[in-house]
Design a protein around this motif. Structure first.
Motif, PDB file in Angstrom:
ATOM      1  N   ALA A 137      34.285  34.189  39.367  1.00 59.40           N
ATOM      2  CA  ALA A 137      34.033  34.868  37.903  1.00 59.40           C
ATOM      3  C   ALA A 137      34.940  34.295  36.686  1.00 59.40           C
ATOM      4  N   ALA A 138      34.131  34.527  36.119  1.00 60.68           N
ATOM      5  CA  ALA A 138      35.070  34.282  34.581  1.00 60.68           C
ATOM      6  C   ALA A 138      36.322  35.307  34.673  1.00 60.68           C
ATOM      7  N   GLY A 139      37.675  34.458  34.209  1.00 61.27           N
ATOM      8  CA  GLY A 139      39.185  35.031  34.308  1.00 61.27           C
ATOM      9  C   GLY A 139      39.363  35.421  32.945  1.00 61.27           C
ATOM     10  N   ASN A 140      40.320  36.238  32.726  1.00 62.37           N
ATOM     11  CA  ASN A 140      40.983  35.388  31.310  1.00 62.37           C
ATOM     12  C   ASN A 140      41.714  34.116  31.313  1.00 62.37           C
ATOM     13  N   THR A 141      41.379  33.487  30.795  1.00 68.88           N
ATOM     14  CA  THR A 141      42.123  32.213  31.297  1.00 68.88           C
ATOM     15  C   THR A 141      43.526  32.507  29.768  1.00 68.88           C
ATOM     16  N   ASN A 142      43.418  32.707  29.284  1.00 66.26           N
ATOM     17  CA  ASN A 142      44.864  33.177  28.286  1.00 66.26           C
ATOM     18  C   ASN A 142      45.780  34.050  29.039  1.00 66.26           C
ATOM     19  N   ALA A 151      35.115  42.219  44.132  1.00 61.97           N
ATOM     20  CA  ALA A 151      34.946  42.235  42.482  1.00 61.97           C
ATOM     21  C   ALA A 151      34.136  42.556  42.265  1.00 61.97           C
ATOM     22  N   THR A 152      33.558  43.330  40.969  1.00 61.33           N
ATOM     23  CA  THR A 152      32.275  43.793  40.567  1.00 61.33           C
ATOM     24  C   THR A 152      32.067  42.395  39.489  1.00 61.33           C
ATOM     25  N   GLU A 153      32.575  41.745  39.023  1.00 62.28           N
ATOM     26  CA  GLU A 153      32.690  40.563  38.052  1.00 62.28           C
ATOM     27  C   GLU A 153      31.751  39.732  38.629  1.00 62.28           C
ATOM     28  N   VAL A 154      31.929  39.245  40.470  1.00 60.41           N
ATOM     29  CA  VAL A 154      31.409  38.392  40.483  1.00 60.41           C
ATOM     30  C   VAL A 154      30.065  38.594  41.440  1.00 60.41           C
ATOM     31  N   SER A 155      29.732  40.728  41.873  1.00 64.32           N
ATOM     32  CA  SER A 155      28.658  41.070  41.831  1.00 64.32           C
ATOM     33  C   SER A 155      27.532  40.296  40.948  1.00 64.32           C
ATOM     34  N   ARG A 156      27.938  40.795  39.809  1.00 62.91           N
ATOM     35  CA  ARG A 156      27.189  40.485  38.576  1.00 62.91           C
ATOM     36  C   ARG A 156      26.518  38.893  38.153  1.00 62.91           C
ATOM     37  N   ASN A 157      27.894  37.883  38.045  1.00 62.32           N
ATOM     38  CA  ASN A 157      27.253  36.917  38.180  1.00 62.32           C
ATOM     39  C   ASN A 157      26.052  36.163  39.543  1.00 62.32           C
ATOM     40  N   SER A 186      25.638  45.377  42.003  1.00 67.18           N
ATOM     41  CA  SER A 186      26.896  46.204  43.332  1.00 67.18           C
ATOM     42  C   SER A 186      27.110  44.883  44.582  1.00 67.18           C
ATOM     43  N   ASN A 187      28.200  45.629  44.762  1.00 67.23           N
ATOM     44  CA  ASN A 187      28.600  44.519  45.846  1.00 67.23           C
ATOM     45  C   ASN A 187      28.192  45.330  46.923  1.00 67.23           C
ATOM     46  N   PRO A 188      27.910  45.368  47.908  1.00 66.90           N
ATOM     47  CA  PRO A 188      27.485  45.809  49.416  1.00 66.90           C
ATOM     48  C   PRO A 188      28.531  46.539  49.616  1.00 66.90           C
ATOM     49  N   ASP A 189      28.310  48.400  50.280  1.00 68.08           N
ATOM     50  CA  ASP A 189      29.661  48.873  50.865  1.00 68.08           C
ATOM     51  C   ASP A 189      30.662  47.443  51.996  1.00 68.08           C
ATOM     52  N   ARG A 190      31.875  48.093  52.216  1.00 70.14           N
ATOM     53  CA  ARG A 190      32.109  47.633  52.954  1.00 70.14           C
ATOM     54  C   ARG A 190      32.135  47.301  54.814  1.00 70.14           C
ATOM     55  N   PRO A 191      31.477  48.423  54.958  1.00 72.10           N
ATOM     56  CA  PRO A 191      31.059  48.026  56.484  1.00 72.10           C
ATOM     57  C   PRO A 191      29.942  47.325  56.713  1.00 72.10           C
ATOM     58  N   THR A 192      29.408  47.088  55.240  1.00 70.03           N
ATOM     59  CA  THR A 192      27.859  46.126  55.410  1.00 70.03           C
ATOM     60  C   THR A 192      28.337  45.025  54.956  1.00 70.03           C
ATOM     61  N   THR A 227      34.529  52.956  49.409  1.00 68.40           N
ATOM     62  CA  THR A 227      33.949  52.576  48.335  1.00 68.40           C
ATOM     63  C   THR A 227      34.982  51.751  47.742  1.00 68.40           C
ATOM     64  N   PHE A 228      36.468  52.023  48.100  1.00 69.81           N
ATOM     65  CA  PHE A 228      37.552  51.209  47.324  1.00 69.81           C
ATOM     66  C   PHE A 228      36.810  49.764  47.440  1.00 69.81           C
ATOM     67  N   PRO A 229      36.804  49.563  45.796  1.00 72.28           N
ATOM     68  CA  PRO A 229      36.532  48.491  44.945  1.00 72.28           C
ATOM     69  C   PRO A 229      37.691  47.318  45.322  1.00 72.28           C
ATOM     70  N   ARG A 230      38.545  47.638  45.700  1.00 78.77           N
ATOM     71  CA  ARG A 230      40.439  46.294  46.577  1.00 78.77           C
ATOM     72  C   ARG A 230      40.440  46.070  47.367  1.00 78.77           C
ATOM     73  N   SER A 231      41.253  44.978  48.035  1.00 80.49           N
ATOM     74  CA  SER A 231      41.297  45.146  49.333  1.00 80.49           C
ATOM     75  C   SER A 231      42.079  46.072  49.837  1.00 80.49           C
ATOM     76  N   LEU A 232      42.043  46.614  51.184  1.00 86.07           N
ATOM     77  CA  LEU A 232      41.757  48.025  51.385  1.00 86.07           C
ATOM     78  C   LEU A 232      43.898  47.741  52.984  1.00 86.07           C
ATOM     79  N   SER A 233      44.336  46.489  52.886  1.00 89.48           N
ATOM     80  CA  SER A 233      44.960  45.840  53.386  1.00 89.48           C
ATOM     81  C   SER A 233      46.197  45.905  52.731  1.00 89.48           C
ATOM     82  N   TYR A 234      45.442  45.517  51.247  1.00 93.86           N
ATOM     83  CA  TYR A 234      46.773  45.346  50.724  1.00 93.86           C
ATOM     84  C   TYR A 234      47.137  46.489  49.714  1.00 93.86           C
TER      85      TYR A 234
END
Length: 429
Positions: free
Chosen positions: A62-67, A130-136, A141-147, A315-322
């Protein structure tokens, strides 16, 4: 568990111009260098000079802000090809999502590269949140964590079956929840049979996936005692899955900023932070602890109301272990938000700001304590910080008998198997 004949596994995570966000501003580099084969080839040559086990690429399609920070400008496996051409022994680890790839296509591409590089390749199998990836990929939206994890486990099984078909010549017939196929790969086996498999994450789902499929696990533990617990949990999960615990290596991330003295290292860290985008560290921490942390007095501790916040593991959108690791770390270092932000400079990985001896001491402590088989290194600057580690930290580890002086194994899988700790009490199934 005995360890008299084992040495560390050391990989390096190639994060653009460095782990510090402002690393591109402190070196004589051009931002476009990240898209040239020469840049990556030079990093590979430095890593091989230090006899490191492998280089590693993360990926976020996914595109990030390279600035804010030049990062992720090339596809990992193309950069690994440039490194492979410049080296002879160095392992090559690239990330590819099980959420947004096809198992047959990926199995064919990776086995082909493993053949061409002489058995030096490994795949870091990741699930994508990352939701930015699913849009690409045209998905709302991304599948939930168990899926995601059910798909990942089936995906890894299909890929391994296809790789094995290259050696056996027998067709794979699979009819599962996510994939249906019948066929085999025409690519021949590589020098190590097929690529190794890495995996990241310390959640229960992540441990189960690692125990079933991984040759190595990138872990994110920040505290020694918790890292020891995680190490044992993953090894026992491998045993429950019918595998030998030695066959899964645990490799935590380790960020560092080096100086000839501790004072110099701290000054370098502060100088790098001063050049980073305003609020970047706080914004990153808020992704895991919630936006409320942005309103905390910098000189006050992080309130329990933030640290006690319940997170929905589905539903947590980031890494749960992090997230869990960061909360545990903050609870033990919660003198003030300002101090927390400074210690959070590894952005989810442990960070050491100090001398080569201090970094070597910490590596040795974690290794001998049974918290890690090795480390995934994150240098403050590339290429300069990696060269400093190779020239000043590696010799200390070699002198202590903790790291190789020459390469012995010809394939990455054999190197992983022969290094790290030995669980001598566990018979092979």
């Amino acid at each position: 568990m005995t360890d008299t004949d084992r040495t560390l596994i050391l990989n390096v995570n190639l994060q653009g111009f460095g782990q510090r966000p402002a690393a591109w501003r402190t070196q004589d580099v051009d931002g476009t260098e990240l898209t040239t084969p020469g840049f990556w080839a030079e990093l590979g040559r430095i890593a091989e000079r230090g006899r490191l086990d492998a280089v590693f690429f993360a990926d976020r399609p996914a595109a990030g802000n390279t600035n804010l920070r030049p990062l992720g400008l090339v596809e990992p496996f193309l950069a690994l090809e440039a490194i492979a051409e410049a080296t002879e022994h160095l392992g090559l680890v690239g990330s590819a999502s099980t959420t947004y790839n096809d198992p047959y296509d990926l199995a064919e591409r990776l086995l082909s590269l493993d053949v061409i590089t002489g058995g030096r390749l490994a795949w870091n199998a990741v699930t994508t949140y990352a939701t930015e990836v699913s849009r690409n990929f045209g998905v709302e939206s991304n599948p939930d964590r168990p899926t995601r994890y059910r798909r990942a486990r089936e995906f890894a099984h299909v890929v391994r079956s296809l790789w094995e078909s290259a050696a056996s010549g027998e067709a794979v017939r699979h009819d599962g929840e996510f994939f249906q196929l019948e066929g085999r790969l025409d690519v021949p086996p590589s020098a190590q049979g097929h690529p190794g498999v890495f995996q990241a994450g310390g959640s229960p789902d992540g441990r189960a996936l690692a125990g079933a499929t991984a040759d190595a696990v990138f872990s994110v533990e920040l505290l020694l005692d918790v890292a020891i617990e995680n190490y044992r949990a993953v090894k026992e999960e491998a045993r429950r899955q019918g595998r030998h615990p030695d066959d899964v290596k645990i490799i935590p991330g380790l960020s560092f900023v080096l100086g000839s003295t501790e004072e110099e290292a701290r000054r370098r860290y502060d100088d790098l932070e001063a050049l980073a985008p305003d609020g970047l560290t706080l914004d990153t921490l808020a992704e895991y602890l919630g936006p409320e942390i942005k309103h905390v007095d910098p000189d006050a501790p992080v309130p329990d109301s933030i640290l006690d916040r319940e997170v929905d593991p589905v539903t947590f959108p980031r890494s749960l272990s992090y997230q869990q690791g960061i909360v545990r770390w903050v609870r033990r270092h919660n003198t003030s938000l300002r101090d927390v932000l400074r210690g959070f400079g590894g952005y989810g990985a442990r960070i050491i700001v100090g001398t080569p001896e201090q970094v070597a001491d910490s590596i040795e402590e974690w290794f001998r304590a049974g918290a890690a088989d090795g480390f995934n290194l994150m240098a403050d600057e590339f290429p300069r910080g990696l060269a400093t580690f190779v020239d000043e930290v590696v010799p200390i580890l070699q002198e202590r008998g903790l790291f190789r002086r020459e390469y012995a194994e010809t394939t990455l899988r054999q190197r992983l198997r022969d290094h790290g700790h030995r669980w001598s009490d566990a018979p092979r199934p």
